[in-house]
Design a protein around this motif. Structure first.
Motif, PDB file in Angstrom:
ATOM      1  N   ASN A 108       0.826  -1.208   0.000  1.00  0.00           N
ATOM      2  CA  ASN A 108       0.000   0.000   0.000  1.00  0.00           C
ATOM      3  C   ASN A 108       0.860   1.259   0.000  1.00  0.00           C
ATOM      4  O   ASN A 108       0.605   2.208  -0.752  1.00  0.00           O
ATOM      5  N   GLU A 137      -9.194  -1.142   1.106  1.00  0.00           N
ATOM      6  CA  GLU A 137      -8.571  -0.080   1.907  1.00  0.00           C
ATOM      7  C   GLU A 137      -7.724   0.840   1.040  1.00  0.00           C
ATOM      8  O   GLU A 137      -7.856   2.075   1.090  1.00  0.00           O
ATOM      9  N   THR A 176      -8.297   4.866  -0.243  1.00  0.00           N
ATOM     10  CA  THR A 176      -7.256   5.873  -0.013  1.00  0.00           C
ATOM     11  C   THR A 176      -6.909   6.601  -1.304  1.00  0.00           C
ATOM     12  O   THR A 176      -6.781   7.839  -1.335  1.00  0.00           O
TER      13      THR A 176
END
Length: 443
Positions: free
Chosen positions: A200, A272, A276
């Motif tokens: 990420n 997730e 973002t």
């Protein structure tokens, strides 16, 4: 060669006997049957076949050229290899390269770039490195596009070590990294097995870095690539390649790194990170294009969150923005993941809504959806039946894998052997197996 006859049937039929042709007809009759008489006409045929996505016929056309005694030019080989690139036909591409060299034509940097791009499509990073070595031996100087093609070829195989080595080489040569390089870095991390713990963080970092300009970014597009109908996105195997020429804000080209990042989220079901990225985009005052909306939907749907996937679709449709058919197809495909009763009902409702608004499935869309729908093991099989009926109404003959999956699904149900649907599907399946056989095309 019957497929070629069907495409150029108004010209000629082809006869082959032990590598030679025998014609009992007169010269005039032969001319009427001949679908190409010189290299220019053959080049046109190659372009036509490539545009029709019948890439498996390119080698047959080349063999016809040889039998007709027509000498291919450098442009011919470029067109043939572009066709193999678009169809990801690795073996054919290297066959044409070898044929080209045997005729004394040395491949140039553009052609080598196409070959490396094909390796990326086929996830063969070892072969892409071999091509670079061959270039060096042939004293063909790599250009910026070569390194970016190589980066993406290694990224497709998840070879982070090689990708970072290429980045170091580019940096050492004074070449800045552009949006396509950062897209390649994101792809490499996505394809790395197992996924790294900092995935990420890395994706967010690469998206941020891609926003700055570099020497590569300001360089002009390769004119020959553009003439050959190959976009940068297609050359580098960017996820948006098949949509890049769509209008109406379908793809905003400045979002290249975002496109790759959102696509990675959908593939990995990483909600997730996707959310973002969406917040990052909104903070910049940017609105997601249609491609990004598709990936947001895919991410939610493939993660099992049907409600938010549907809401994303409905929000876009009510916004007055482009109501592309791909959004309907994305919702249908995603809703069928896991073949839950709720998802299959949503897929059915969406297809009916789509049809009522005069949106129609292309052959590829129909085949993709029929394959997924045919995997339903319980329930009434209504969605698969509906997709089949939609394709029949448009006179679309499904692909052999799609028909096979659908036929097997029907056979698993308690359907009388004389059922009209079963009989039609069985006949279509048998005809496709007979016509195509195990040796269709070349890999």
């Amino acid at each position: 060669m019957k497929l070629l006859q069907s495409i150029f049937g108004q010209h000629r039929s082809l006869v082959r006997v032990v590598g030679r042709r025998y014609f009992a007809a007169s010269t005039n009759e032969y001319a009427k049957r001949n679908y190409a008489n010189n290299v220019s006409e053959y080049n046109t045929v190659v372009g036509s076949i490539t545009s029709q996505r019948r890439n498996f016929l390119l080698r047959d056309v080349y063999e016809d050229m040889m039998l007709d005694g027509v000498q291919p030019t450098r442009d011919t080989f470029h067109s043939l290899i572009v066709g193999t690139m678009k169809g990801a036909r690795l073996q054919d591409a290297f066959f044409f390269k070898d044929q080209m060299k045997s005729m004394g034509l040395i491949p140039d940097v553009v052609l080598y770039n196409f070959l490396i791009s094909i390796c990326g499509k086929c996830k063969n990073s070892d072969l892409s490195i071999q091509i670079l070595e061959e270039m060096k031996k042939a004293e063909v100087k790599p250009n910026v596009q070569t390194y970016i093609c190589l980066l993406h070829a290694c990224a497709a195989a998840g070879r982070l070590d090689r990708v970072y080595a290429i980045v170091r080489d580019m940096t050492a040569a004074g070449l800045g990294l552009n949006k396509f390089c950062y897209a390649g870095l994101i792809t490499a991390h996505k394809n790395k097995a197992p996924i790294t713990n900092d995935f990420n963080t890395k994706v967010i970092e690469f998206v941020e870095r891609s926003k700055s300009w570099s020497s590569v970014e300001t360089s002009s597009p390769n004119a020959e690539n553009m003439m050959m109908g190959v976009s940068d996105e297609e050359l580098y195997n960017i996820p948006t390649a098949e949509y890049i020429n769509r209008r109406g804000g379908f793809v905003v080209r400045q979002f290249t790194a975002y496109h790759t990042a959102f696509h990675a989220c959908a593939e990995l079901r990483n909600v997730e990170l996707m959310e973002t990225l969406l917040e990052m985009l909104k903070k910049e005052g940017k609105t997601p294009d249609v491609y990004i909306v598709m990936q947001i939907m895919r991410c939610y749907l493939h993660a099992g969150d049907i409600d938010r996937g549907l809401k994303t679709f409905e929000d876009h449709m009510s916004s007055g923005k482009l109501p592309a058919i791909e959004l309907y197809v994305t919702l249908v495909e995603g809703a069928m993941v896991g073949h839950t009763p709720k998802g299959m009902q949503l897929a059915q409702n969406t297809l009916e809504n789509m049809t009522s608004r005069n949106y129609f499935l292309s052959p590829k869309m129909g085949n993709d959806l029929l394959l997924v729908a045919s995997g339903e093991k319980t329930g009434g099989y209504t969605t698969a039946n509906y997709i089949w009926d939609l394709m029949q109404a448009r006179n679309i003959t499904p692909s052999l894998p799609a028909v096979q999956a659908y036929y097997q699904g029907l056979k698993e149900r308690e359907i009388p052997e004389d059922d009209p649907r079963l009989l039609l599907v069985s006949r279509t399946y048998d005809n496709l197996r007979l016509r195509l056989g195990p040796g269709l095309g070349r890999t």
